[in-house]
Design a protein around this motif. Structure first.
Motif, PDB file in Angstrom:
ATOM      1  N   UNK A 345       0.852  -1.185   0.000  1.00 52.05           N
ATOM      2  CA  UNK A 345       0.000   0.000   0.000  1.00 52.05           C
ATOM      3  C   UNK A 345       0.891   1.240   0.000  1.00 52.05           C
ATOM      4  N   UNK A 346       0.320   2.339  -0.444  1.00 54.42           N
ATOM      5  CA  UNK A 346       1.080   3.586  -0.549  1.00 54.42           C
ATOM      6  C   UNK A 346       0.525   4.609   0.453  1.00 54.42           C
ATOM      7  N   UNK A 347       1.393   5.426   0.997  1.00 52.78           N
ATOM      8  CA  UNK A 347       0.970   6.417   2.001  1.00 52.78           C
ATOM      9  C   UNK A 347       0.432   7.676   1.320  1.00 52.78           C
ATOM     10  N   UNK A 348      -0.661   8.196   1.875  1.00 50.11           N
ATOM     11  CA  UNK A 348      -1.166   9.517   1.499  1.00 50.11           C
ATOM     12  C   UNK A 348      -1.105  10.396   2.737  1.00 50.11           C
ATOM     13  N   UNK A 349      -0.788  11.661   2.546  1.00 46.54           N
ATOM     14  CA  UNK A 349      -0.694  12.599   3.668  1.00 46.54           C
ATOM     15  C   UNK A 349      -1.669  13.756   3.463  1.00 46.54           C
ATOM     16  N   UNK A 350      -1.909  14.463   4.572  1.00 51.75           N
ATOM     17  CA  UNK A 350      -2.783  15.625   4.517  1.00 51.75           C
ATOM     18  C   UNK A 350      -4.120  15.330   5.140  1.00 51.75           C
ATOM     19  N   UNK A 351      -5.168  15.697   4.421  1.00 51.02           N
ATOM     20  CA  UNK A 351      -6.558  15.474   4.824  1.00 51.02           C
ATOM     21  C   UNK A 351      -7.397  15.933   3.644  1.00 51.02           C
ATOM     22  N   UNK A 352      -8.683  15.620   3.652  1.00 52.12           N
ATOM     23  CA  UNK A 352      -9.527  16.066   2.535  1.00 52.12           C
ATOM     24  C   UNK A 352     -10.738  16.825   3.065  1.00 52.12           C
ATOM     25  N   UNK A 353     -11.512  17.369   2.116  1.00 48.14           N
ATOM     26  CA  UNK A 353     -12.736  18.074   2.495  1.00 48.14           C
ATOM     27  C   UNK A 353     -13.727  17.138   3.174  1.00 48.14           C
ATOM     28  N   UNK A 354     -13.536  15.833   3.039  1.00 42.01           N
ATOM     29  CA  UNK A 354     -14.441  14.878   3.700  1.00 42.01           C
ATOM     30  C   UNK A 354     -13.904  14.416   5.054  1.00 42.01           C
ATOM     31  N   UNK A 355     -12.698  14.877   5.421  1.00 41.58           N
ATOM     32  CA  UNK A 355     -12.131  14.491   6.716  1.00 41.58           C
ATOM     33  C   UNK A 355     -12.832  15.288   7.813  1.00 41.58           C
ATOM     34  N   UNK A 356     -13.333  14.619   8.843  1.00 40.72           N
ATOM     35  CA  UNK A 356     -13.992  15.377   9.915  1.00 40.72           C
ATOM     36  C   UNK A 356     -13.032  16.375  10.555  1.00 40.72           C
ATOM     37  N   UNK A 361      -3.884  15.834  11.189  1.00 34.45           N
ATOM     38  CA  UNK A 361      -2.622  16.337  11.762  1.00 34.45           C
ATOM     39  C   UNK A 361      -1.521  15.990  10.773  1.00 34.45           C
ATOM     40  N   UNK A 362      -0.394  16.694  10.872  1.00 33.44           N
ATOM     41  CA  UNK A 362       0.604  16.507   9.807  1.00 33.44           C
ATOM     42  C   UNK A 362       1.447  15.247   9.976  1.00 33.44           C
ATOM     43  N   UNK A 363       1.149  14.446  11.011  1.00 31.80           N
ATOM     44  CA  UNK A 363       1.825  13.147  11.137  1.00 31.80           C
ATOM     45  C   UNK A 363       0.906  12.000  10.702  1.00 31.80           C
ATOM     46  N   UNK A 364      -0.335  12.325  10.339  1.00 35.34           N
ATOM     47  CA  UNK A 364      -1.353  11.304  10.023  1.00 35.34           C
ATOM     48  C   UNK A 364      -0.956  10.534   8.757  1.00 35.34           C
ATOM     49  N   UNK A 365      -0.985   9.219   8.861  1.00 37.00           N
ATOM     50  CA  UNK A 365      -0.585   8.387   7.721  1.00 37.00           C
ATOM     51  C   UNK A 365      -1.806   7.641   7.196  1.00 37.00           C
ATOM     52  N   UNK A 366      -2.313   8.095   6.077  1.00 36.48           N
ATOM     53  CA  UNK A 366      -3.403   7.373   5.423  1.00 36.48           C
ATOM     54  C   UNK A 366      -2.777   6.404   4.420  1.00 36.48           C
ATOM     55  N   UNK A 367      -3.489   5.382   4.038  1.00 37.13           N
ATOM     56  CA  UNK A 367      -2.870   4.404   3.133  1.00 37.13           C
ATOM     57  C   UNK A 367      -3.937   3.721   2.288  1.00 37.13           C
ATOM     58  N   UNK A 368      -3.615   3.583   1.009  1.00 40.80           N
ATOM     59  CA  UNK A 368      -4.534   2.904   0.083  1.00 40.80           C
ATOM     60  C   UNK A 368      -3.732   2.159  -0.968  1.00 40.80           C
ATOM     61  N   UNK A 369      -4.438   1.276  -1.658  1.00 41.08           N
ATOM     62  CA  UNK A 369      -3.803   0.554  -2.749  1.00 41.08           C
ATOM     63  C   UNK A 369      -3.587   1.500  -3.932  1.00 41.08           C
ATOM     64  N   UNK A 370      -2.530   1.208  -4.686  1.00 37.21           N
ATOM     65  CA  UNK A 370      -2.099   2.089  -5.770  1.00 37.21           C
ATOM     66  C   UNK A 370      -3.102   2.270  -6.919  1.00 37.21           C
ATOM     67  N   UNK A 371      -4.063   1.359  -7.056  1.00 33.71           N
ATOM     68  CA  UNK A 371      -4.996   1.448  -8.192  1.00 33.71           C
ATOM     69  C   UNK A 371      -6.244   2.270  -7.879  1.00 33.71           C
ATOM     70  N   UNK A 372      -6.485   2.568  -6.603  1.00 31.41           N
ATOM     71  CA  UNK A 372      -7.795   3.116  -6.219  1.00 31.41           C
ATOM     72  C   UNK A 372      -7.939   4.599  -6.552  1.00 31.41           C
ATOM     73  N   UNK A 373      -9.133   4.958  -6.988  1.00 29.12           N
ATOM     74  CA  UNK A 373      -9.406   6.349  -7.367  1.00 29.12           C
ATOM     75  C   UNK A 373     -10.541   6.970  -6.555  1.00 29.12           C
ATOM     76  N   UNK A 374     -11.251   6.129  -5.801  1.00 26.17           N
ATOM     77  CA  UNK A 374     -12.507   6.651  -5.238  1.00 26.17           C
ATOM     78  C   UNK A 374     -12.309   7.498  -3.981  1.00 26.17           C
ATOM     79  N   UNK A 375     -11.085   7.470  -3.422  1.00 27.97           N
ATOM     80  CA  UNK A 375     -10.820   8.337  -2.278  1.00 27.97           C
ATOM     81  C   UNK A 375     -10.713   9.784  -2.778  1.00 27.97           C
ATOM     82  N   UNK A 376     -10.707  10.715  -1.834  1.00 24.51           N
ATOM     83  CA  UNK A 376     -10.541  12.119  -2.206  1.00 24.51           C
ATOM     84  C   UNK A 376      -9.031  12.400  -2.257  1.00 24.51           C
ATOM     85  N   UNK A 377      -8.431  11.994  -3.376  1.00 26.26           N
ATOM     86  CA  UNK A 377      -6.977  12.033  -3.506  1.00 26.26           C
ATOM     87  C   UNK A 377      -6.539  13.000  -4.601  1.00 26.26           C
TER      88      UNK A 377
END
Ligand SMILES: [Fe+2]
Length: 384
Positions: A345-356, A361-377
């Motif tokens: 899986x690959x790490x995404x950083x930050x947050x999105x407009x859908x994040x409560x 926080x700037x240490x937050x590690x989100x992670x998803x598979x490399x093929x996925x598009x449905x997240x707010x990325x």
């Protein structure tokens, strides 16, 4: 502390239901693809989490709402027993939506009662994890609702106020000096276990954009043949876009000679000034190649993050999701929360407009598979 947590618990439980408020009853139970869970399932699963890990553990004589629900609404916790497999969540027309809302009320009331009679540190800690878990599901709910509605032939509107905003600052590159930097969360407030273990990394000097890539830039990539130039893609990414006939970000449609996309307002002409969204890691990488640039590592992102405004979209990084040095898994089911996903899986950083709110926080590690598009990325680039 426990009073604040109780207040937050009550708020969070209401917020999840507020995300679902604009839905019609028919929207609650469908699972159009395995990655998209039915809203009814999210409502029940986030409730089961409190029942399983707080009430059943700590409340004397607690009676579960239904003996079936642990099987129906456990997600992936092998320590918590057998369960309905992920792709089959959409087959459950029962329990009804009404029963799931009753389940939510029953569990919410039971947690409030437990807190009032016995708010130990252990209970408070578990409820706090449950709150953060439910906030993660609030965001997933938004993704899944968008997928469910965005794949209807009629592109119905959803009045949820999750709209991107334009990044109006002038584009520039921020220079970060070479050096040894501290990475990770210091545990002065809540964080997940995958952020813990402050450690040092050495970074080469680098220059990172203060803005996300926009739809205008992304259309230039499309128009320049970005999706047909195999030299820009990883082999796996190239195969994936061929096999799945991907020629644009998710929800994009080329009709009447113009790119349109589904957003929560229905199908609209792509706004060129907004950040490009619903992009897989494969696409983010190919775009960076096309620009002659690269994605930041998660460490570069964390070090630079004080310099840019973030919160529009999760940003793909060049970092694989790996444990930090000294990472330790909790015992039992909670050890399954993050650690077991640290492969492929690959790490995404930050947050999105859908994040409560207050779940970033700037240490937050989100992670998803490399093929996925449905997240707010989206993506931000570093000069090569
Ligand atoms: Fe979950």
């Amino acid at each position: 502390m426990s009073k604040e947590i109780l207040k937050k618990f009550i708020e969070i439980r209401k917020q999840t239901e507020a995300v679902c408020k604009p839905l019609e009853i028919e929207d609650y139970s469908v699972q159009p693809i395995a990655d998209v869970s039915p809203p009814k399932w999210h409502l029940a699963h986030s409730t089961w989490f409190f029942e399983q890990f707080v009430l059943s553990e700590f409340k004397d004589d607690y009676q579960v709402f239904s003996e079936d629900f642990a099987y129906l609404f456990n997600s992936y916790y092998n320590n918590a027993g057998e369960r309905v497999l992920r792709p089959n969540r959409g087959l459950m027309t029962r329990p009804t939506v009404k029963e799931v809302y009753e389940y939510r009320t029953y569990v919410t009331d039971s947690i409030i009662a437990l807190f009032k009679e016995n708010a130990t540190n252990e209970i408070t800690t578990m409820v706090e994890i449950g709150i953060n878990h439910e906030q993660q599901h609030q965001e997933l709910l938004v993704y899944d609702i968008k997928y469910i509605l965005g794949n209807q032939p009629t592109f119905p509107k959803y009045d949820g106020n999750f709209i991107l905003s334009e990044e109006k600052q002038e584009k520039k590159y921020i220079s970060i000096a070479e050096g040894i930097y501290e990475i990770g969360h210091k545990k002065e407030s809540f964080c997940f276990d995958n952020e813990l273990g402050v450690h040092k990394v050495y970074l080469q000097p680098f220059e990172i954009s203060n803005k996300l890539i926009t739809n205008k830039e992304y259309i230039e990539f499309i128009n320049d043949g970005g999706y047909s130039n195999f030299n820009l893609w990883h082999a796996e990414g190239w195969s994936y876009i061929q096999d799945n006939n991907i020629k644009a970000p998710l929800y994009w449609h080329f009709t009447d000679g113009v790119w349109k996309y589904y957003n929560f307002n229905g199908l609209e002409v792509v706004n060129l000034n907004l950040p490009a969204m619903h992009i897989s890691y494969y696409e983010a990488f190919a775009f960076a190649e096309w620009k002659g640039m690269r994605l930041p590592t998660e460490f570069e992102w964390e070090v630079a993050s004080d310099h840019f405004k973030w919160g529009n979209l999760w940003e793909w990084t060049a970092s694989a999701y790996q444990p930090y040095p000294n990472f330790t898994k909790a015992d039992g089911a909670l050890g399954e929360y993050n650690g077991k996903f640290m492969v492929n899986l690959q790490v995404l950083r930050g947050a999105s407009i859908a994040t409560p709110q207050d779940h970033s926080r700037n240490t937050y590690r989100n992670f998803f598979h490399t093929s996925l598009q449905w997240m707010f990325s989206g993506l931000r680039l570093v000069k090569k």
